[in-house]
Motif scaffolding. Structure first.
Motif, PDB file in Angstrom:
ATOM      1  N   ILE A  66       0.872  -1.174   0.000  1.00  0.00           N
ATOM      2  CA  ILE A  66       0.000   0.000   0.000  1.00  0.00           C
ATOM      3  C   ILE A  66       0.906   1.220   0.000  1.00  0.00           C
ATOM      4  CG2 ILE A  66      -1.733   1.336   1.267  1.00  0.00           C
ATOM      5  CD1 ILE A  66      -2.755  -1.266   2.456  1.00  0.00           C
ATOM      6  N   ILE A  67       0.740   2.097  -0.989  1.00  0.00           N
ATOM      7  CA  ILE A  67       1.568   3.290  -1.042  1.00  0.00           C
ATOM      8  C   ILE A  67       0.804   4.476  -0.460  1.00  0.00           C
ATOM      9  CG2 ILE A  67       3.002   2.560  -2.977  1.00  0.00           C
ATOM     10  CD1 ILE A  67       1.221   4.151  -4.846  1.00  0.00           C
ATOM     11  N   THR A  68       1.543   5.383   0.153  1.00  0.00           N
ATOM     12  CA  THR A  68       0.966   6.645   0.601  1.00  0.00           C
ATOM     13  C   THR A  68       1.652   7.770  -0.158  1.00  0.00           C
ATOM     14  OG1 THR A  68       2.528   7.007   2.446  1.00  0.00           O
ATOM     15  CG2 THR A  68       0.578   5.667   2.884  1.00  0.00           C
ATOM     16  N   THR A  69       0.863   8.735  -0.608  1.00  0.00           N
ATOM     17  CA  THR A  69       1.396   9.828  -1.414  1.00  0.00           C
ATOM     18  C   THR A  69       1.148  11.144  -0.709  1.00  0.00           C
ATOM     19  OG1 THR A  69      -0.668  10.129  -2.651  1.00  0.00           O
ATOM     20  CG2 THR A  69       0.915   8.552  -3.523  1.00  0.00           C
ATOM     21  N   ASP A  74       0.978  13.974  -6.493  1.00  0.00           N
ATOM     22  CA  ASP A  74       0.347  12.768  -5.986  1.00  0.00           C
ATOM     23  C   ASP A  74      -0.396  12.012  -7.078  1.00  0.00           C
ATOM     24  OD1 ASP A  74      -1.563  14.761  -6.174  1.00  0.00           O
ATOM     25  OD2 ASP A  74      -2.705  14.067  -4.449  1.00  0.00           O
ATOM     26  N   ASP A  77       2.368  10.088  -9.010  1.00  0.00           N
ATOM     27  CA  ASP A  77       2.893   9.030  -8.163  1.00  0.00           C
ATOM     28  C   ASP A  77       1.899   7.890  -8.012  1.00  0.00           C
ATOM     29  OD1 ASP A  77       5.195  10.428  -7.818  1.00  0.00           O
ATOM     30  OD2 ASP A  77       4.800  11.054  -5.768  1.00  0.00           O
ATOM     31  N   ARG A  78       0.618   8.251  -7.871  1.00  0.00           N
ATOM     32  CA  ARG A  78      -0.416   7.237  -7.667  1.00  0.00           C
ATOM     33  C   ARG A  78      -0.510   6.322  -8.881  1.00  0.00           C
ATOM     34  NH1 ARG A  78      -4.025  10.693  -5.755  1.00  0.00           N
ATOM     35  NH2 ARG A  78      -5.217  10.906  -7.666  1.00  0.00           N
ATOM     36  N   GLY A  81       2.702   4.326  -9.346  1.00  0.00           N
ATOM     37  CA  GLY A  81       2.781   3.318  -8.295  1.00  0.00           C
ATOM     38  C   GLY A  81       1.903   2.115  -8.577  1.00  0.00           C
ATOM     39  N   ALA A  86       1.740  -1.641  -7.016  1.00  0.00           N
ATOM     40  CA  ALA A  86       1.146  -1.389  -5.701  1.00  0.00           C
ATOM     41  C   ALA A  86      -0.291  -1.922  -5.685  1.00  0.00           C
ATOM     42  CB  ALA A  86       1.159   0.105  -5.392  1.00  0.00           C
ATOM     43  N   ASP A  88      -2.744  -0.864  -3.420  1.00  0.00           N
ATOM     44  CA  ASP A  88      -3.705   0.171  -3.041  1.00  0.00           C
ATOM     45  C   ASP A  88      -2.913   1.432  -2.714  1.00  0.00           C
ATOM     46  OD1 ASP A  88      -6.069   1.442  -2.456  1.00  0.00           O
ATOM     47  OD2 ASP A  88      -6.674   0.054  -0.877  1.00  0.00           O
ATOM     48  N   TYR A  89      -3.612   2.536  -2.497  1.00  0.00           N
ATOM     49  CA  TYR A  89      -2.932   3.779  -2.154  1.00  0.00           C
ATOM     50  C   TYR A  89      -3.793   4.606  -1.225  1.00  0.00           C
ATOM     51  CZ  TYR A  89      -6.067   6.155  -5.415  1.00  0.00           C
ATOM     52  OH  TYR A  89      -7.182   6.640  -6.040  1.00  0.00           O
ATOM     53  N   THR A  91      -3.893   8.844   0.073  1.00  0.00           N
ATOM     54  CA  THR A  91      -3.349  10.187  -0.080  1.00  0.00           C
ATOM     55  C   THR A  91      -3.361  10.889   1.270  1.00  0.00           C
ATOM     56  OG1 THR A  91      -4.185  10.302  -2.348  1.00  0.00           O
ATOM     57  CG2 THR A  91      -3.593  12.385  -1.297  1.00  0.00           C
TER      58      THR A  91
END
Length: 227
Positions: A66-69, A74, A77-78, A81, A86, A88-89, A91
């Motif tokens: 899980i990525i956080t931006t 963003d 990157d989302r 990613g 990835a 899920d993400y 923000t």
């Protein structure tokens, strides 16, 4: 207290054992020593480009990520990613309850994935374009006969497309067909499609095999022949 410590303490309070890193160079060793069930990756880890770290993780492991931006870039990157694998993400700023819910959802998806393969009743070889799938062996090969590695989720999605080629399929249908449902977000299918496109398409940014049907979902454009 830093956000990293807030997240760690919150997850520990909810019976999720956690380890954390503040610098990119710490991550490979931690992953090798601990083999985690899931990674939450801040794309601004220690001022480094987390997308490069995501590439490294994906090259070595299929662990859910899980990525956080942040606020800057963003959107870019989302998308990048997700294309890099990835699951899920989130923000920033995000709530800790939402992070916990996303973690549990991704882990449920991972646990559910084998059941789709186990219930794969129809066996045999199928051909589409220059590709072949051996459902008995669960193996995809390209025009040169080389095997192409697929995750369980990617394989389940490919089978759903091969069962209904050249027909627009909604995200809801694909969620059901891959046995990934309940409270899973629609974008989980979008993530799997992005990953499968990277395996099948000559140019995944301009897909011709798995085409997006705006307002509907996706269509697998090639005819499928059962051998």
């Amino acid at each position: 207290m830093t956000m990293r410590h807030l997240v760690t303490n919150y997850l520990e309070d909810h019976d999720i054992r956690t380890i954390s890193a503040s610098r990119r160079e710490e991550v490979p060793g931690l992953l090798a020593r601990n083999t985690p069930d899931l990674v939450v990756l801040d794309l601004r880890l220690g001022q480094e480009d987390g997308l490069d770290l995501l590439r490294e993780i994906r090259a070595q492991s299929d662990v859910p990520v899980i990525i956080t931006t942040g606020h800057r870039r963003d959107e870019v990157d989302r998308v990048v990613g997700l294309e890099l694998g990835a699951d899920d993400y989130l923000t920033k700023p995000f709530g800790l309850r939402e992070l916990l819910a996303r973690i549990k959802a991704v882990l449920r998806r991972r646990e559910a994935a084998p059941s789709a393969a186990q219930r794969d009743a129809e066996k045999g070889r199928w051909r589409f374009g220059s590709w072949q799938v051996d459902r008995r062996l669960r193996r995809l090969t390209n025009a040169a006969g080389e095997p192409i590695s697929l995750t369980k989720g990617e394989y389940a999605l490919l089978m759903a497309f091969l069962d209904a080629p050249q027909r627009p399929l909604s995200r809801e249908y694909l969620l059901q067909a891959t046995r990934v449902h309940e409270d899973i977000f629609d974008r989980s299918i979008d993530v799997q499609v992005l990953r499968l496109r990277r395996k099948l398409e000559t140019d995944s940014s301009a897909p011709s095999i798995i085409r997006t049907e705006r307002g509907v979902g996706y269509v697998f454009t090639l005819p499928v022949e059962r051998l």
